[in-house]
Design an enzyme around this catalytic site. Structure first.
Site, PDB file in Angstrom:
ATOM      1  N   LYS A  17     -43.530 -26.725  70.293  1.00  0.00           N
ATOM      2  CA  LYS A  17     -43.468 -25.547  71.178  1.00  0.00           C
ATOM      3  C   LYS A  17     -44.833 -25.318  71.835  1.00  0.00           C
ATOM      4  O   LYS A  17     -44.930 -25.089  73.034  1.00  0.00           O
ATOM      5  CB  LYS A  17     -43.011 -24.315  70.384  1.00  0.00           C
ATOM      6  CG  LYS A  17     -41.522 -24.371  70.062  1.00  0.00           C
ATOM      7  CD  LYS A  17     -41.065 -23.387  69.001  1.00  0.00           C
ATOM      8  CE  LYS A  17     -39.606 -23.689  68.606  1.00  0.00           C
ATOM      9  NZ  LYS A  17     -39.129 -22.956  67.442  1.00  0.00           N
ATOM     10  N   GLN A  33     -41.243 -18.287  63.574  1.00  0.00           N
ATOM     11  CA  GLN A  33     -40.512 -19.488  63.162  1.00  0.00           C
ATOM     12  C   GLN A  33     -39.714 -19.210  61.882  1.00  0.00           C
ATOM     13  O   GLN A  33     -40.269 -18.736  60.892  1.00  0.00           O
ATOM     14  CB  GLN A  33     -41.502 -20.645  62.953  1.00  0.00           C
ATOM     15  CG  GLN A  33     -40.845 -21.976  62.664  1.00  0.00           C
ATOM     16  CD  GLN A  33     -39.990 -22.500  63.821  1.00  0.00           C
ATOM     17  OE1 GLN A  33     -40.393 -22.459  64.981  1.00  0.00           O
ATOM     18  NE2 GLN A  33     -38.793 -22.976  63.510  1.00  0.00           N
ATOM     19  N   ASP A  54     -36.543 -15.284  71.483  1.00  0.00           N
ATOM     20  CA  ASP A  54     -35.526 -16.005  70.712  1.00  0.00           C
ATOM     21  C   ASP A  54     -34.155 -15.351  70.883  1.00  0.00           C
ATOM     22  O   ASP A  54     -33.133 -15.948  70.564  1.00  0.00           O
ATOM     23  CB  ASP A  54     -35.898 -15.963  69.214  1.00  0.00           C
ATOM     24  CG  ASP A  54     -36.357 -17.308  68.700  1.00  0.00           C
ATOM     25  OD1 ASP A  54     -36.037 -18.324  69.351  1.00  0.00           O
ATOM     26  OD2 ASP A  54     -37.021 -17.345  67.646  1.00  0.00           O
TER      27      ASP A  54
END
Ligand code: NAP
Length: 295
Positions: free
Chosen positions: A54, A98, A121
Site C-alpha cells: 500500500k 490493517q 476502507d
C-alpha cells in the site's frame, strides 16, 4: 468453451494510470496532495506485506503517506490516541487500520473511532449504512474492485442473477449490496449463500455471475457452475510454499475445471487481488476531494 480470463493485473494497471493523472492534476490545479496513513499493530508477515504494498503504491502514484508500525502490545488507549491525532490531521485524508488486530484490541472500537470521512476502507457503520441506502461516500475496496472488474470487462450486471458465496462484512455483504442497488453497473438480482445455506450448488448453478468469497480452497467445482457463467474468485488460500519459500496460492474456485465451462473467470493470483489496492488509492483521492469540496 474456454473462458476469457479477466485480468485484475491489467485492469488495475489502467486504473493506476488514470489515478496518477488525476493526482497530478489535483496537485497542479488545486495544490492538493491526497494523504493516507497506514496503521499496523504487531508484526504478522502477511499484514506487513499488505501494508508495504500500500505504501509503495502511494509513492508510485504521488499520494502522501505516513506509516505507523506499532508493537503488538500496543494498548487500545494508545491506538485510539493515534487515530484521534490522524482524524485531526489535515494532511491525512484516509486512515487505514490493517486487520486483523491482535486479540487484546477490540476491532469494532477501533474501526468506529476512525472519522467516517477518512474511512477509506468503508468499514465504519456510517459508510456501511450509506452504501445500504445507495448514497455511498466510499465503497469498500475489494467489492468495489469486483464491480470495476465486471464493468471494465463488459459484463452486464443489469437484470443478471448474481450469486455470492460468503457473507463477510468485508466482501460478501458489501458486494451483494453494491450489485443490488438500482444503479448502472448494478441492478442485479442477488442471492447470498453461506454455511447455513441448504443446497449451495442449487443456487450457484443458477448464477449468471458467481462471486466466491468463502476462504476455502477449490470449494466451487465445475459441476456447481452454469455453462457460460462469469466467475469471480475472491479467495486467496495459501496451500504450500515453493522451494524458494514463496507462498503457493489458490482461489476458492477449481480454476482449471471451471474455466472450461465459464464464459469469463478471474485467476488467483492476478484477479481480484490487484484491484483492492488501487481501489484504496481511488478512495483516498476521493477523500481528499471531498475534504477540499471538489466533488
Ligand atoms: N483478493 C483480495 O483482495 C481479498 C480481500 C479480502 C478477502 N480475500 C479472500 O477472500 C476469501 C474470503 O474472505 P472473507 O474475509 O470474506 O472470509 P470470512 O470472513 O472467513 O468469510 C467467509 C464466508 O464464507 C462462508 N463460507 C465458508 N465456507 C463456505 C462453504 N463451504 N460454502 C458456503 N459458504 C462458505 C462463511 O459462512 P458463515 O458466515 O456461515 O461462516 C463466511 O460467510 C479469503 O480467502 C480471503 O483471503 C481476498
Amino acid at each position: 468453451m474456454t473462458a476469457q480470463i479477466i485480468s485484475g493485473t491489467e485492469i488495475a494497471k489502467q486504473i493506476r494510470e488514470e489515478l496518477k493523472q488525476e493526482i497530478a492534476e489535483l496537485k497542479d490545479k488545486h495544490n492538493l496532495i491526497p494523504g493516507l496513513a497506514t496503521v499496523l499493530v504487531g508484526d504478522a508477515p502477511a499484514s506487513q506485506v499488505y501494508v508495504g504494498s500500500k505504501v509503495k503504491t502511494c509513492q508510485a502514484l504521488g499520494v502522501y503517506s505516513e506509516r505507523y508500525d506499532l508493537p503488538a502490545e500496543t494498548s487500545e488507549e494508545e491506538l485510539l490516541a493515534l487515530i484521534d491525532k490522524l482524524n485531526k490531521d489535515p494532511k491525512i485524508h484516509g486512515i487505514l487500520v490493517q486487520l486483523p488486530l491482535p486479540k487484546h484490541l477490540n476491532e469494532t472500537n477501533i474501526l468506529f473511532a476512525v472519522d467516517p470521512k477518512k474511512d477509506v476502507d468503508g468499514f465504519h457503520p456510517v459508510n456501511v449504512g450509506k452504501l445500504m441506502i445507495g448514497e455511498p461516500d466510499y465503497l469498500p475496496c475489494t467489492p468495489h474492485g469486483i464491480q470495476e472488474l465486471l464493468l471494465r470487462s463488459g459484463v452486464k450486471t443489469e437484470g443478471a442473477e448474481v450469486v455470492v458465496v460468503g457473507r463477510s462484512n468485508i466482501v460478501g455483504k458489501p458486494i451483494a449490496n453494491i450489485l443490488l442497488q438500482k444503479k448502472a453497473g448494478a441492478n442485479a438480482t442477488v442471492t447470498v449463500c453461506h454455511t447455513g445455506t441448504r443446497d449451495i450448488a442449487f443456487h450457484t448453478r443458477r448464477a449468471d455471475i458467481l462471486i466466491v468469497a468463502a476462504g476455502k480452497p477449490k470449494a466451487v467445482t465445475a459441476d456447481m457452475v452454469k455453462e457460460g457463467a462469469v466467475v469471480i474468485d475472491v479467495g486467496v488460500n495459501r496451500i504450500g510454499t515453493t522451494n524458494e519459500g514463496k507462498a503457493i496460492l489458490c482461489g476458492d474456485v477449481d480454476f482449471d475445471a471451471v474455466k472450461e465451462k465459464a464464459k469469463a473467470i478471474t485467476p488467483v493470483p492476478g484477479g481480484v487481488g490487484p484491484m483492492t489496492i488501487v481501489m484504496l488509492m481511488s478512495n483516498t483521492v476521493r477523500a481528499a476531494k471531498l475534504a477540499a469540496g471538489l466533488t
